[in-house]
Design a protein around this motif. Structure first.
Motif, mmCIF file in Angstrom:
data_model
loop_
_atom_site.group_PDB
_atom_site.id
_atom_site.type_symbol
_atom_site.label_atom_id
_atom_site.label_comp_id
_atom_site.label_asym_id
_atom_site.label_seq_id
_atom_site.Cartn_x
_atom_site.Cartn_y
_atom_site.Cartn_z
ATOM 1 N N LYS A 196 -2.541 -1.665 11.815
ATOM 2 C CA LYS A 196 -2.151 -0.804 10.715
ATOM 3 C C LYS A 196 -2.912 -1.254 9.467
ATOM 4 O O LYS A 196 -2.829 -2.421 9.077
ATOM 5 C CB LYS A 196 -0.649 -0.879 10.462
ATOM 6 C CG LYS A 196 -0.186 0.073 9.365
ATOM 7 C CD LYS A 196 1.321 0.019 9.213
ATOM 8 C CE LYS A 196 1.780 0.997 8.140
ATOM 9 N NZ LYS A 196 3.249 0.929 7.945
ATOM 10 N N THR A 197 -3.664 -0.329 8.876
ATOM 11 C CA THR A 197 -4.505 -0.668 7.728
ATOM 12 C C THR A 197 -3.794 -0.322 6.418
ATOM 13 O O THR A 197 -3.358 0.815 6.232
ATOM 14 C CB THR A 197 -5.851 0.067 7.794
ATOM 15 O OG1 THR A 197 -6.511 -0.284 9.017
ATOM 16 C CG2 THR A 197 -6.739 -0.315 6.607
ATOM 17 N N MET A 198 -3.686 -1.293 5.517
ATOM 18 C CA MET A 198 -3.099 -1.094 4.192
ATOM 19 C C MET A 198 -4.249 -0.993 3.186
ATOM 20 O O MET A 198 -5.147 -1.837 3.173
ATOM 21 C CB MET A 198 -2.190 -2.270 3.812
ATOM 22 C CG MET A 198 -1.222 -2.666 4.925
ATOM 23 S SD MET A 198 0.094 -1.477 5.142
ATOM 24 C CE MET A 198 1.065 -1.811 3.703
ATOM 25 N N THR A 199 -4.216 0.054 2.315
ATOM 26 C CA THR A 199 -5.301 0.297 1.362
ATOM 27 C C THR A 199 -4.884 -0.134 -0.035
ATOM 28 O O THR A 199 -3.821 0.259 -0.525
ATOM 29 C CB THR A 199 -5.700 1.777 1.354
ATOM 30 O OG1 THR A 199 -6.111 2.141 2.670
ATOM 31 C CG2 THR A 199 -6.851 2.020 0.395
ATOM 32 N N LYS A 200 -5.731 -0.944 -0.674
ATOM 33 C CA LYS A 200 -5.534 -1.347 -2.067
ATOM 34 C C LYS A 200 -6.645 -0.741 -2.923
ATOM 35 O O LYS A 200 -7.773 -0.625 -2.477
ATOM 36 C CB LYS A 200 -5.559 -2.871 -2.213
ATOM 37 C CG LYS A 200 -4.415 -3.585 -1.516
ATOM 38 C CD LYS A 200 -4.514 -5.081 -1.759
ATOM 39 C CE LYS A 200 -3.340 -5.819 -1.117
ATOM 40 N NZ LYS A 200 -3.420 -7.279 -1.354
ATOM 41 N N THR A 201 -6.281 -0.361 -4.176
ATOM 42 C CA THR A 201 -7.253 0.250 -5.077
ATOM 43 C C THR A 201 -7.607 -0.722 -6.193
ATOM 44 O O THR A 201 -6.722 -1.230 -6.882
ATOM 45 C CB THR A 201 -6.720 1.557 -5.687
ATOM 46 O OG1 THR A 201 -6.403 2.460 -4.620
ATOM 47 C CG2 THR A 201 -7.753 2.200 -6.595
ATOM 48 N N SER A 202 -8.899 -0.970 -6.382
ATOM 49 C CA SER A 202 -9.395 -1.823 -7.448
ATOM 50 C C SER A 202 -9.986 -0.933 -8.546
ATOM 51 O O SER A 202 -10.755 -0.015 -8.266
ATOM 52 C CB SER A 202 -10.455 -2.782 -6.917
ATOM 53 O OG SER A 202 -11.016 -3.525 -7.985
ATOM 54 N N THR A 364 -4.027 -5.023 8.536
ATOM 55 C CA THR A 364 -5.273 -5.329 7.849
ATOM 56 C C THR A 364 -5.289 -4.591 6.512
ATOM 57 O O THR A 364 -4.568 -3.602 6.341
ATOM 58 C CB THR A 364 -6.505 -4.902 8.672
ATOM 59 O OG1 THR A 364 -6.471 -3.480 8.862
ATOM 60 C CG2 THR A 364 -6.534 -5.601 10.011
ATOM 61 N N TYR A 365 -6.113 -5.073 5.592
ATOM 62 C CA TYR A 365 -6.162 -4.489 4.249
ATOM 63 C C TYR A 365 -7.582 -4.047 3.934
ATOM 64 O O TYR A 365 -8.540 -4.784 4.182
ATOM 65 C CB TYR A 365 -5.688 -5.491 3.195
ATOM 66 C CG TYR A 365 -4.225 -5.829 3.314
ATOM 67 C CD1 TYR A 365 -3.272 -5.062 2.664
ATOM 68 C CD2 TYR A 365 -3.802 -6.913 4.082
ATOM 69 C CE1 TYR A 365 -1.925 -5.365 2.783
ATOM 70 C CE2 TYR A 365 -2.458 -7.221 4.207
ATOM 71 C CZ TYR A 365 -1.524 -6.435 3.559
ATOM 72 O OH TYR A 365 -0.199 -6.716 3.671
ATOM 73 N N ALA A 366 -7.688 -2.827 3.386
ATOM 74 C CA ALA A 366 -8.982 -2.288 2.942
ATOM 75 C C ALA A 366 -8.908 -2.019 1.436
ATOM 76 O O ALA A 366 -7.879 -1.556 0.933
ATOM 77 C CB ALA A 366 -9.333 -1.016 3.687
ATOM 78 N N THR A 367 -9.968 -2.314 0.688
ATOM 79 C CA THR A 367 -9.990 -2.156 -0.774
ATOM 80 C C THR A 367 -10.970 -1.067 -1.168
ATOM 81 O O THR A 367 -12.121 -1.071 -0.740
ATOM 82 C CB THR A 367 -10.391 -3.470 -1.459
ATOM 83 O OG1 THR A 367 -9.453 -4.491 -1.076
ATOM 84 C CG2 THR A 367 -10.385 -3.318 -2.977
ATOM 85 N N THR A 368 -10.494 -0.124 -1.961
ATOM 86 C CA THR A 368 -11.368 0.908 -2.519
ATOM 87 C C THR A 368 -11.489 0.682 -4.027
ATOM 88 O O THR A 368 -10.572 0.147 -4.659
ATOM 89 C CB THR A 368 -10.814 2.314 -2.259
ATOM 90 O OG1 THR A 368 -9.531 2.434 -2.898
ATOM 91 C CG2 THR A 368 -10.660 2.562 -0.772
ATOM 92 N N THR A 369 -12.606 1.069 -4.619
ATOM 93 C CA THR A 369 -12.866 0.863 -6.052
ATOM 94 C C THR A 369 -12.854 2.204 -6.774
ATOM 95 O O THR A 369 -13.539 3.149 -6.366
ATOM 96 C CB THR A 369 -14.218 0.181 -6.269
ATOM 97 O OG1 THR A 369 -14.199 -1.082 -5.588
ATOM 98 C CG2 THR A 369 -14.472 -0.058 -7.758
ATOM 99 N N LYS A 370 -12.075 2.277 -7.857
ATOM 100 C CA LYS A 370 -11.987 3.463 -8.679
ATOM 101 C C LYS A 370 -12.481 3.126 -10.080
ATOM 102 O O LYS A 370 -12.007 2.167 -10.698
ATOM 103 C CB LYS A 370 -10.544 3.980 -8.741
ATOM 104 C CG LYS A 370 -10.380 5.237 -9.581
ATOM 105 C CD LYS A 370 -8.916 5.675 -9.610
ATOM 106 C CE LYS A 370 -8.733 6.917 -10.460
ATOM 107 N NZ LYS A 370 -7.313 7.326 -10.531
ATOM 108 N N THR A 371 -13.446 3.884 -10.593
ATOM 109 C CA THR A 371 -14.031 3.624 -11.910
ATOM 110 C C THR A 371 -13.444 4.584 -12.939
ATOM 111 O O THR A 371 -13.463 5.798 -12.749
ATOM 112 C CB THR A 371 -15.554 3.778 -11.879
ATOM 113 O OG1 THR A 371 -16.092 2.856 -10.918
ATOM 114 C CG2 THR A 371 -16.162 3.484 -13.250
ATOM 115 N N ILE A 372 -12.932 4.018 -14.023
ATOM 116 C CA ILE A 372 -12.368 4.810 -15.118
ATOM 117 C C ILE A 372 -13.304 4.682 -16.318
ATOM 118 O O ILE A 372 -13.597 3.581 -16.780
ATOM 119 C CB ILE A 372 -10.953 4.330 -15.489
ATOM 120 C CG1 ILE A 372 -10.015 4.481 -14.284
ATOM 121 C CG2 ILE A 372 -10.427 5.104 -16.692
ATOM 122 C CD1 ILE A 372 -8.625 3.951 -14.543
ATOM 123 N N THR A 373 -13.786 5.802 -16.809
ATOM 124 C CA THR A 373 -14.676 5.819 -17.967
ATOM 125 C C THR A 373 -13.914 6.335 -19.177
ATOM 126 O O THR A 373 -13.312 7.413 -19.136
ATOM 127 C CB THR A 373 -15.907 6.706 -17.710
ATOM 128 O OG1 THR A 373 -16.598 6.212 -16.561
ATOM 129 C CG2 THR A 373 -16.839 6.702 -18.908
#
Length: 401
Positions: A196-202, A364-373
């Motif tokens: 089971k994959t857990m997603t974290k947002t950076s 397991t953990y997967a990290t996605t990156t979100k850019t704020i301008t």
């Protein structure tokens, strides 16, 4: 022909009536940019000539002489100005530059004959502070505000148990007889893993900073028209000898002069100069005791805005947000089958059970990156003052600061 002559005579009489002076009129002068008994700041870094603006009321057609007197009684003869039309602003320029002036009690004298009317001599007492214009530097600042939310991780634990069955590790032999038991064989379990994959947002932050320039034209600020005329002249000048000081006593009610002999005039001039010198010494003493109020037309402080702005970032902390994360723990439990019973000489039936299946869950953990301008725009105002506007403003007794 008779009609034409009559018309010419009427026109000539009308034109003569327009130029005939009022012998009883009193010509009053009013200061605009510099008014009597006021304190002013003069920028010693300026190379401009000293100028003053006046207007007149009740005057016959003519001109007025303007005399500028420094604290040491040195006189400067300024340009003449017309006394008519009434209430029209007139600019006089003096032969001294602002960077040649010094602090102290200055006099501005307005003198004239008023045509065939009563001569006049008026005086403005000016208290001038002469010094370099101070400069303050202003750095424009653009501030970015960022709100951050702290994260608090709350852990929940899930435990799974792996059961391992072993054996039998021994065999028991019974006497011959009829087999009443069935031998059961349990094969080892096969484990399959479920992930089971857990997603974290950076989050990453990007600043976008822009500067725009807006150009505006400076506006002229005028002091208005004071309602109080200048006071009678108490100073006896040397460059000019105005008739109003030769016959110094004016009685407006009777509209006449009191003529005096030359000896009396000389005596009164000398006495007036002594009294004026004493009055100016008293003013200097007051100036030393209390600083002068700095007013128009020169600005005591010049503010300069730098071309390159700076930007800063302020961080605002929001209330914390709690997240729940699962942690999987695995334990192992081993069980041993009882010894197998074997009946000698008899047929023993063996049953093999199906292979058991176990499912193990893995995180397991997967990290996605979100850019704020986030962006900020700083608008600078640039003020331009055309040269012709400065000249026109000065004629009105105004200023641009």
């Amino acid at each position: 022909m008779i009609y034409q002559r009559s018309f010419i005579l009427i026109a000539l009489a009308t034109s003569l009536s327009l130029v005939i002076a009022d012998t009883t009129s009193i010509c009053y002068s009013f200061g605009v940019d510099y008014t009597d008994e006021r304190s002013y700041f003069i920028n010693s870094l300026s190379t401009d000539d000293f100028t003053s603006v006046s207007y007149f009321q009740g005057c016959n057609q003519g001109v007025a002489d303007v005399l500028f007197v420094n604290p040491d009684d040195i006189e400067y003869l300024c340009s003449q100005i017309p006394t008519t039309p009434e209430n029209e602003l007139q600019l006089s320029t003096c032969p001294i530059k602002k960077n040649q002036m010094g602090s102290g009690h200055w006099l501005l004298l307005i003198l004239g004959n008023n045509g065939d009317g009563q001569p006049f001599a008026w005086q403005r007492d000016l208290y001038l502070t002469v010094g370099p214009q101070a400069t303050t530097t202003y750095t424009p600042t653009a501030t970015f505000s960022i709100t951050t939310t702290p994260m608090i991780a709350q852990t929940t634990t899930t435990t799974s148990t792996d059961i391992i069955t072993t054996g039998p590790l021994s065999t028991v032999t019974l006497p011959s007889g009829t087999a009443k038991r069935t031998k059961t064989i349990t094969p080892p379990a096969t484990t399959t893993t479920s992930t089971k994959t857990m997603t974290k947002t950076s989050l990453t932050l990007t600043k976008n900073f822009a500067v725009t320039t807006k150009t505006v034209t400076a506006t002229c600020t005028t002091p208005g028209r004071p309602g109080r005329p200048d006071k009678p002249c108490r100073y006896s000048p040397t460059l000019l000898h105005p008739d109003a000081l030769v016959t110094p006593t004016i009685i407006p009610k009777l509209h006449r002069f009191i003529r005096k002999s030359d000896r009396e005039v000389d005596y009164e001039w000398a006495r007036a100069r002594v009294e004026a010198a004493k009055a100016r010494r008293d003013v200097k003493a007051q100036e030393a005791a209390a600083p002068l109020e700095r007013r128009a037309p020169d600005a005591p402080v010049l503010t300069v805005t730098l071309d390159t702005p700076v930007n800063t970032t302020t961080t605002i902390t929001a209330p914390a947000t709690t997240t729940t994360e699962s942690v999987l723990l695995t334990t192992t439990s081993t069980s041993t089958l009882p010894p197998a019973t074997v009946f000698s000489g008899l047929f023993t039936q063996t049953i093999t059970l199906p292979i058991p299946t176990k499912t193990k869950v893995r995180f397991t953990y997967a990290t996605t990156t979100k850019t704020i301008t986030f962006a900020a725009t700083l608008t600078k105002t640039k003020t331009t003052t055309p040269t012709f506007s400065v000249t026109a403003c000065k004629k009105l007794g105004g200023h641009f600061w």
